[in-house]
Motif scaffolding. Sequence first.
Motif, PDB file in Angstrom:
ATOM      1  N   GLU A 151      -0.176  35.198  17.683  1.00  0.00           N
ATOM      2  CA  GLU A 151      -0.021  36.657  17.593  1.00  0.00           C
ATOM      3  C   GLU A 151       0.535  37.140  16.255  1.00  0.00           C
ATOM      4  O   GLU A 151       0.011  38.080  15.659  1.00  0.00           O
ATOM      5  N   LYS A 152       1.573  36.480  15.793  1.00  0.00           N
ATOM      6  CA  LYS A 152       2.198  36.887  14.524  1.00  0.00           C
ATOM      7  C   LYS A 152       1.209  36.782  13.365  1.00  0.00           C
ATOM      8  O   LYS A 152       1.146  37.639  12.501  1.00  0.00           O
ATOM      9  N   LYS A 153       0.461  35.695  13.377  1.00  0.00           N
ATOM     10  CA  LYS A 153      -0.527  35.476  12.324  1.00  0.00           C
ATOM     11  C   LYS A 153      -1.635  36.536  12.410  1.00  0.00           C
ATOM     12  O   LYS A 153      -2.083  37.078  11.399  1.00  0.00           O
ATOM     13  N   ARG A 154      -2.059  36.827  13.629  1.00  0.00           N
ATOM     14  CA  ARG A 154      -3.093  37.844  13.848  1.00  0.00           C
ATOM     15  C   ARG A 154      -2.640  39.197  13.315  1.00  0.00           C
ATOM     16  O   ARG A 154      -3.373  39.890  12.604  1.00  0.00           O
ATOM     17  N   GLU A 155      -1.415  39.571  13.666  1.00  0.00           N
ATOM     18  CA  GLU A 155      -0.888  40.869  13.225  1.00  0.00           C
ATOM     19  C   GLU A 155      -0.854  40.954  11.706  1.00  0.00           C
ATOM     20  O   GLU A 155      -1.208  41.980  11.122  1.00  0.00           O
ATOM     21  N   ARG A 156      -0.443  39.857  11.085  1.00  0.00           N
ATOM     22  CA  ARG A 156      -0.353  39.825   9.627  1.00  0.00           C
ATOM     23  C   ARG A 156      -1.750  39.959   8.987  1.00  0.00           C
ATOM     24  O   ARG A 156      -1.964  40.774   8.090  1.00  0.00           O
ATOM     25  N   LEU A 157      -2.692  39.181   9.497  1.00  0.00           N
ATOM     26  CA  LEU A 157      -4.061  39.217   8.945  1.00  0.00           C
ATOM     27  C   LEU A 157      -4.707  40.592   9.132  1.00  0.00           C
ATOM     28  O   LEU A 157      -5.363  41.110   8.221  1.00  0.00           O
ATOM     29  N   LYS A 159      -3.256  43.483   9.601  1.00  0.00           N
ATOM     30  CA  LYS A 159      -2.567  44.518   8.821  1.00  0.00           C
ATOM     31  C   LYS A 159      -3.175  44.581   7.413  1.00  0.00           C
ATOM     32  O   LYS A 159      -3.490  45.661   6.902  1.00  0.00           O
ATOM     33  N   VAL A 160      -3.372  43.408   6.829  1.00  0.00           N
ATOM     34  CA  VAL A 160      -3.972  43.335   5.485  1.00  0.00           C
ATOM     35  C   VAL A 160      -5.414  43.835   5.529  1.00  0.00           C
ATOM     36  O   VAL A 160      -5.841  44.625   4.686  1.00  0.00           O
ATOM     37  N   TYR A 161      -6.157  43.390   6.555  1.00  0.00           N
ATOM     38  CA  TYR A 161      -7.573  43.792   6.690  1.00  0.00           C
ATOM     39  C   TYR A 161      -7.692  45.316   6.793  1.00  0.00           C
ATOM     40  O   TYR A 161      -8.480  45.936   6.065  1.00  0.00           O
ATOM     41  N   LYS A 163      -5.604  47.619   5.986  1.00  0.00           N
ATOM     42  CA  LYS A 163      -5.150  48.271   4.771  1.00  0.00           C
ATOM     43  C   LYS A 163      -6.275  48.235   3.715  1.00  0.00           C
ATOM     44  O   LYS A 163      -6.543  49.228   3.042  1.00  0.00           O
TER      45      LYS A 163
END
Length: 166
Positions: A151-157, A159-161, A163
């Motif tokens: 989940e944490k990795k998904r949220e990070r990826l 968020k960048v996408y 943006k």
Amino acid sequence: MSMIDVVTVGSTYEDILRKQAATVADIDEKIVRLTTAMIESLEIHKGIGLAGPQVNEQLRLFVTHAQDDIPRVFINPEIIMTSDDIVPYEEGCLSIPGVWADVMRPAEITIQAWNEKGRPFTIDAHGILARVIQHEYDHLRGRLFIDRIEEKKRERLMKVYLKNIG
Ligand code: NI
């Protein structure tokens, strides 16, 4: 949108990516044209797999063109066997361009489907073909590869996408 356009996360048509696709009732001329255009689209976008919902068609079909393999059409597919060994492989998706992540999935699968000629077939797949088949099969159930990462990795990826496309 034209048949060849790919629906991306964050775009106007994105809801279809989260819906259950419907059984193809007849493998008719329309389905032949659609799957032919999808295979062409793979070459244009340099992808190895594309599912109906990704081209705004809520149908249970997908196409693959993995490296060292022929283009293949899967209509009303059913994965009937998955191996016990689960392996990581880096996946991307034409609907989430630029996002890549390791995903764990069975190394080998057996799938039954119909081809564009209306003929049933069964194949045992391993390697990249097994990987792309499972990824596309998920699309028919409204699932994306990012659902299968931490989940944490998904949220990070994402968020960048978001943006980058925003
Ligand atoms: Ni995909």
